[in-house]
Design an enzyme around this catalytic site. Structure first.
Site, short mmCIF file in Angstrom:
data_model
loop_
_atom_site.label_atom_id
_atom_site.label_comp_id
_atom_site.label_asym_id
_atom_site.label_seq_id
_atom_site.Cartn_x
_atom_site.Cartn_y
_atom_site.Cartn_z
N HIS B 38 0.81 -1.29 0.07
CA HIS B 38 0.15 0.02 0.13
C HIS B 38 0.95 1.16 0.04
O HIS B 38 1.07 1.71 1.04
CB HIS B 38 -0.97 0.10 1.28
CG HIS B 38 -1.84 -1.16 1.20
ND1 HIS B 38 -1.25 -2.37 1.83
CD2 HIS B 38 -3.21 -1.41 1.00
CE1 HIS B 38 -2.29 -3.30 1.60
NE2 HIS B 38 -3.49 -2.59 1.25
N HIS B 78 -2.25 -0.57 7.38
CA HIS B 78 -1.74 -0.95 5.81
C HIS B 78 -0.79 -0.02 5.11
O HIS B 78 0.07 -0.60 4.31
CB HIS B 78 -3.14 -1.02 4.82
CG HIS B 78 -3.74 0.23 4.68
ND1 HIS B 78 -4.70 0.77 5.86
CD2 HIS B 78 -3.72 1.43 3.92
CE1 HIS B 78 -5.37 1.61 5.62
NE2 HIS B 78 -4.49 2.46 4.50
N GLY B 127 -3.82 -3.02 11.23
CA GLY B 127 -4.27 -3.58 9.98
C GLY B 127 -5.91 -3.79 9.99
O GLY B 127 -6.61 -3.11 9.12
N LEU B 129 -9.21 -2.34 10.53
CA LEU B 129 -9.41 -1.04 10.89
C LEU B 129 -9.83 -0.59 12.17
O LEU B 129 -10.86 -1.12 12.71
CB LEU B 129 -10.11 -0.36 9.76
CG LEU B 129 -9.11 -0.53 8.48
CD1 LEU B 129 -9.72 -0.09 7.24
CD2 LEU B 129 -7.65 0.12 8.41
N ASN B 195 -7.78 11.98 3.39
CA ASN B 195 -7.56 12.07 1.74
C ASN B 195 -8.79 11.91 1.15
O ASN B 195 -8.42 11.56 -0.07
CB ASN B 195 -6.39 10.99 1.54
CG ASN B 195 -6.66 9.78 1.87
OD1 ASN B 195 -8.04 9.47 2.06
ND2 ASN B 195 -5.86 8.80 2.14
N ILE B 197 -10.38 9.34 0.06
CA ILE B 197 -10.19 8.31 -0.84
C ILE B 197 -10.47 6.93 0.03
O ILE B 197 -9.80 6.69 1.18
CB ILE B 197 -8.90 8.08 -1.43
CG1 ILE B 197 -8.92 9.21 -2.58
CG2 ILE B 197 -8.52 6.59 -2.10
CD1 ILE B 197 -9.95 9.18 -3.66
N HIS B 269 -3.87 3.04 -3.62
CA HIS B 269 -4.16 2.67 -2.29
C HIS B 269 -3.43 1.11 -1.94
O HIS B 269 -2.51 1.14 -1.02
CB HIS B 269 -5.70 2.50 -1.76
CG HIS B 269 -5.74 1.46 -0.73
ND1 HIS B 269 -5.80 2.26 0.68
CD2 HIS B 269 -6.24 0.19 -0.47
CE1 HIS B 269 -5.95 1.17 1.50
NE2 HIS B 269 -6.21 -0.03 1.20
N GLU B 418 -18.06 -2.94 24.57
CA GLU B 418 -17.12 -4.14 24.46
C GLU B 418 -16.11 -4.17 23.92
O GLU B 418 -14.74 -4.38 24.31
CB GLU B 418 -18.20 -5.35 24.23
CG GLU B 418 -19.18 -5.47 25.12
CD GLU B 418 -20.36 -4.68 24.89
OE1 GLU B 418 -20.48 -4.25 23.59
OE2 GLU B 418 -21.58 -4.96 25.58
N PHE B 444 -21.20 -11.88 24.60
CA PHE B 444 -20.67 -10.47 23.90
C PHE B 444 -19.20 -10.50 23.85
O PHE B 444 -18.76 -9.45 23.21
CB PHE B 444 -20.92 -9.33 24.56
CG PHE B 444 -22.64 -9.14 24.91
CD1 PHE B 444 -23.47 -9.48 23.69
CD2 PHE B 444 -23.24 -8.94 25.90
CE1 PHE B 444 -24.84 -9.39 23.83
CE2 PHE B 444 -24.89 -8.64 26.20
CZ PHE B 444 -25.53 -9.06 24.95
N HIS B 468 -21.92 -14.98 32.89
CA HIS B 468 -23.42 -15.69 32.42
C HIS B 468 -22.97 -16.54 30.95
O HIS B 468 -23.37 -16.34 30.04
CB HIS B 468 -24.36 -14.45 32.02
CG HIS B 468 -24.44 -13.66 33.25
ND1 HIS B 468 -23.71 -12.98 34.00
CD2 HIS B 468 -26.00 -13.43 33.68
CE1 HIS B 468 -24.37 -12.42 34.81
NE2 HIS B 468 -25.81 -12.50 34.66
N HIS B 480 -28.73 -13.81 24.53
CA HIS B 480 -27.82 -13.49 25.92
C HIS B 480 -27.15 -14.95 26.29
O HIS B 480 -26.40 -14.84 27.09
CB HIS B 480 -28.54 -12.83 27.07
CG HIS B 480 -28.77 -11.16 26.59
ND1 HIS B 480 -29.50 -10.97 25.60
CD2 HIS B 480 -28.42 -10.29 27.55
CE1 HIS B 480 -29.39 -9.67 25.50
NE2 HIS B 480 -29.11 -9.30 26.86
#
Lengths: 670, 670
Positions: B38, B78, B127, B129, B195, B197, B269, B418, B444, B468, B480
């Site tokens: 990149h 990246h 990496g 994101l 940028n 993009i 990119h 979380e 979760f 739980h 849950h």
């Protein structure tokens, strides 16, 4: 603060406060009876919900599936008694008083959180916070898309959401809000229960966001009102209906409104109020009636609202009946979720061509080529990608993008929002009339896992196009290389995981995925090119078997069975050559889907797995899940840790996933 | 737009532009050599990074682990060649020119995305994101906490982040930004590569957020600058350093700056620019030098900056040396990650008491009671919960909350975040000096899975307190109730999954988790009460074995081995009674951790699993992962689909997870 709300300009002899208190009473009583549940939210939002249901919401309790009903999503799903109360009060036939009394009991329609499919009027399963609002974005998008594809009289409804502080703290809310604002989904109206309380206590313990400003930053219309002032709430909803943007209505409420000592505190959130507090609340609210008792006048005021909806749905039926026959048939087909009549034939012809052409495509490319056939044949598909369109190969010729204000396109640029995309796809599928598919890298199923789980739990036909499905993606390295993902997706109940090996299997995988009316699918697809292995046309969809003999032993009874999926089929085929050259008759079984294979009869499974043969599984992922097919002598060639950055051919060698290693593992066990 | 940036007021004979162009050249050349990568981001952000590294960042290439260095996080991972270039240019010894030439090759320090541990100066793996910015929140929080716990001269550094549009689209960014704003982490400075993009093309395809307004809504200071104007960038950073809020600096840049035809487009990119474009860029940038060749003057300007840092770290060493001996020893211990000398003794004494008391606690309560012992003994723990404090039982007596502006507390109200919590915990662990633990419901873990995966990949001691943990949570229902979660967590490499059965096992699980210097742990804990099963004190930590014989067969050689974890141990124990009453000698093996059991020697494993016995596993989750322990005759009693809403005792019966079912499954196989 706890003064009864001002009486509405309502023609019935029953006041707004009485109608709202009916919700409060049912909610606190049902939670008390269950000895578990969340009374605070329904009591706090009863005024807002009463205004919404009595003056705005378009719904017909006698016809819960009316396609043009407004969608109501209780994103703060823990307040489930709010919706159960409303469904009972307005006269949904499957939501009886008895069901309210069985709140949170096994088999009741009134589960702890609203479960899609349990009762009419529950538009989506909520409880995991933020999912409702993000799913609603998909519903609102589907409404606009269906209006554009059919007509905007037939499809003309709002999507309302009640969301809590928790929903707005979850990251997924950002993706949803940002997407809705960008797409100008102006028929989406969110009522935020701004009660300043979360489980740990005052929201000031953990959050200081200016939500009004935040929503504005994402292109929403906003307004803040006293959530206990029905006229203010009504005015806000009326204004939101006319906005050219999605709307946030911040409703300042008191959690547990009416509870004499606990109102306004976290103590009302997730526990029964207790007998004394409930007694006090009855006094405070002026509600002398026994538990679960709704005075006739109040019930009939509510039922009258429900009945008024029946007239509206009848009017809509006339619109529907007046459609040109062909268009009506198409509408009906799509709403039923049937595929076009010629769909299977289309796929079969395409498969025939592939078997002849023997293309050496990456399966992501095979997926695109399948979609080039599928998309023209099935106008109900709505594709997209989380900013990896050119990598996921999800966009086909003639698919135009959905744009702000123009929803005629069939492709969504979801942005870098995997979670929001997945939840939106749930909403699109739930809405009806469309089949959503969307792509990202397989490793990022982690980012959207809570929504994938809901696709499975709600039995929705959502298709996840997950490319770059192993160390085969190469240089991007371990953060981008799925290792445990195929296994961990197979662990989710009712999720179909499909990992095809070549262009024919990919076409079959798409066919299977589209045929699932009650199941989501994940297609795990390679970045790297693969040889064609299905070079003889079969009318039957072999992927639908889950596992099948791809190559028999060349001579004599097989001594070894190699089981593999996707890109490792080619490795298994070469290993078979090596073994047979050494005089070991070897079969290869392709296993594109464990779930489908497990659904075959035992005799077929046994025969396919090769009784008495040494079995070696090959998959560029973790072993977990394979052992049940391998027997006592079985072996596995795959990954046991994270991947690495490098050219993919070298990575396969580095991690020992090679034909030689497979052959050696087999021989060792002979 | 592509005019060279204005020369800085820089005393060296080398211009800012030359220094920045060194980054651009190395980046485009390394990507070209690797034929993958990149180049666009490093070329676009070279000016900003040059300003940051040359004028602000406090670092010492000779001492990358200097505890008070500024942290630099490349959230847009990246663009890894940006950081690799900087590390080489400033003189980090393990980042040689050779490493740059081996970009994206197996075994190189220069992986496709920055990998923590590959080289000094890489503070965290990025990496996926949004992870970087959220991890940086934890680093900034840790900085403040350590300053409060030690002193604010010894700990006084900034945390800088470079984030891209993708990072800000991801939901996790909302959780991170909201948390940082709330906590007023004013030493956190985010440089947004604005940028316009993303991969699919212009960001206008998918996003319209006003980021400045969005960050302001969450309590950040904001400023927008031309990212190619070094003085503007410098001014913004200087202002941000003085802010009492975290700061966003929106840097408007041109992606692929310098590329003659591709600059400003998505084409720069994620692919090499190609030979012609690179030739053109050399001309455009006025960089006539050969690939990987940095003129001496430019290199020595960069090296001079690195060398200046060495003086600063030496000054800090004096501060450190001047600490009172006891405090210095404590600092050193905590930075090394060693536990206090008396830690094991403390746990042992507590276990002894438990074995005598035999408490019938839910394991979430057992966890709290263990923490009541652990937290006073280990001042480095930093607890928290994602708005489930009272449910996760994560807060112990004497743990005060971390508050905006007051970081002396040891408990974080993470809010309903979380994912943000998990990433922040990674940052806290990476920072050093603290051991983070945080709670939510086990189901979760799906919400924070991408960060849990990074804990494992980065080998960080992060402890996830996940309560739980099954249908045992009861009425909240299937959304849950974890079913597939224990299996899918076990699938993640290097993650320790611990599911203890009673108070003693929970104490042992905590001991094991805290002892892992290079591994995160998940503690799966029940909501419901459980009987004590470890009623005889053992000095040895039996959980550390992963699996062990909890109860031998009463008389004669065992015919059945029951394997179970957590809450299902009690069921197995009762099943054992039933079987033995029927004359079937039965053992029970507790299996709190597959990972630890698999690390035992083969003889121990074989003996523990009970060769020749019928094996039945019992776990209130899916079967996946158990088969390898069960052998050909083995059986499994657990879940095969989603749960349901109801009282938990009834759910166990409903789903057939009972002693009777276990006994029947065993008998069937005898």
């Amino acid at each position: 603060m706890l003064q009864p709300a001002a009486a509405p300009r309502h023609s019935a002899p029953v006041s707004h406060a009485e109608m709202a208190n009916a919700i409060r009473a049912l909610s606190m009583d049902a939670v008390q009876a269950a000895n578990s549940g969340h009374p605070g939210m329904p009591m706090g939002m009863a005024d807002v919900a009463t205004v919404l249901f009595s003056r705005f919401l378009k719904f017909d309790p006698k016809n819960p599936a009316w396609p043009d009903r407004d969608r109501f999503v209780l994103s703060a799903g823990h307040g489930s008694m709010l919706i159960y109360s409303l469904l009972y009060l307005t006269g949904y036939q499957d939501m009886t008083l008895d069901e309210l009394k069985r709140f949170r009991q096994i088999g009741a329609r009134t589960a702890g959180h609203p479960e899609f499919g349990h009762a009419g009027g529950i538009e989506t399963t909520t409880g995991p916070l933020g999912q409702g609002i993000a799913t609603a974005v998909g519903m609102a998008l589907a409404e606009r898309a269906m209006a554009a594809q059919f007509n905007d009289k037939l499809v003309d409804h709002y999507t309302y959401v009640i969301a809590g502080d928790g929903c707005l703290m979850e990251g997924i809310s950002h993706e949803a809000i940002s997407m809705a604002g960008h797409l100008k989904l102006n028929k989406l109206i969110v009522l935020w229960d701004d009660n300043l309380i979360s489980i740990d206590g005052p929201t000031s313990l953990s959050v200081s966001d200016d939500q009004i400003k935040r929503f504005q930053a994402s292109g929403w219309a906003t307004i803040a009102v006293d959530g206990h002032d029905p006229e203010a709430v009504a005015g806000a909803i009326a204004a939101a209906q006319k906005s050219d943007k999605p709307s946030l209505i911040a409703c300042r409420t008191v959690i547990g409104y009416g509870a004499p000592t606990k109102a306004g505190t976290a103590a009302t959130h997730g526990s029964p109020l207790g007998a004394d507090e409930i007694k006090g609340a009855r006094e405070k609210l002026g509600w002398p009636h026994a538990p679960f008792e709704i005075p006739d006048a109040i019930l009939s005021a509510w039922r009258g609202i429900g009945a008024a909806g029946t007239a509206k749905s009848a009017a809509w039926e006339k619109l529907h009946a007046a459609l040109p026959a062909e268009q009506r048939a198409e509408w009906d087909r799509r709403l039923k979720g049937d595929l076009p009549a010629n769909f299977d034939k289309t796929i079969s012809e395409y498969k025939q061509k592939l078997a002849a052409d023997k293309p050496k495509w990456a399966t992501r490319k095979s997926s695109q080529m399948a979609l080039e056939v599928i998309n023209p044949a099935t106008p109900e598909t709505l594709g997209g990608s989380a900013d990896l369109t050119g990598s996921n190969n999800t966009k086909t010729a003639g698919l135009n993008p959905v744009k702000p204000g123009d929803y005629s396109g069939r492709y969504v640029y979801y942005g870098v929002r995997e979670h929001g995309m997945a939840a939106a796809m749930n909403g699109i599928a739930l809405h009806g009339g469309l089949i959503p598919y969307g792509g990202t890298f397989l490793v990022f199923t982690d980012y959207c896992r809570p929504s994938i789980r809901l696709s499975a739990l709600m039995e929705q036909r959502v298709i996840y196009v997950m490319t770059h499905d192993s160390i085969g993606l190469g240089e991007d390295g371990p953060t981008h290389q799925p290792v445990e993902h195929v296994a961990s997706l197979r662990a989710i109940p009712n999720l179909l995981v499909l990992r095809p090996a070549d262009a024919v299997e990919t076409a079959e995988a798409w066919q299977v995925a589209l045929q699932q009316k009650h199941r989501p699918s994940v297609l795990a697809l390679t970045r790297q090119d693969l040889p064609a292995v299905r070079t003889t046309h079969t009318e039957e969809n072999l992927v639908a078997r889950g596992g099948y003999e791809l190559a028999a032993a060349e001579s004599g009874a097989a001594k070894v069975t190699l089981l593999a999926t996707g890109s490792e089929i080619a490795i298994a085929m070469t290993a078979r050559d090596l073994l047979q050259k050494d005089g070991v008759p070897t079969r290869v079984v392709s296993m594109p889907s464990f779930e489908l294979f497990d659904a075959q009869d035992e005799a077929y499974q046994e025969k396919t797995l090769g009784p008495g043969t040494v079995r070696i599984a090959v998959e560029a992922g973790v072993r977990q899940g394979w052992d049940r097919y391998l027997g006592i002598k079985g072996g596995f060639v795959g990954m046991s840790g994270f991947g690495a950055s490098g050219p993919y051919e070298q990575l396969y060698k580095h991690f020992g996933i090679t034909p030689e290693a497979v052959a050696a593992a087999a021989k060792q066990r002979l």
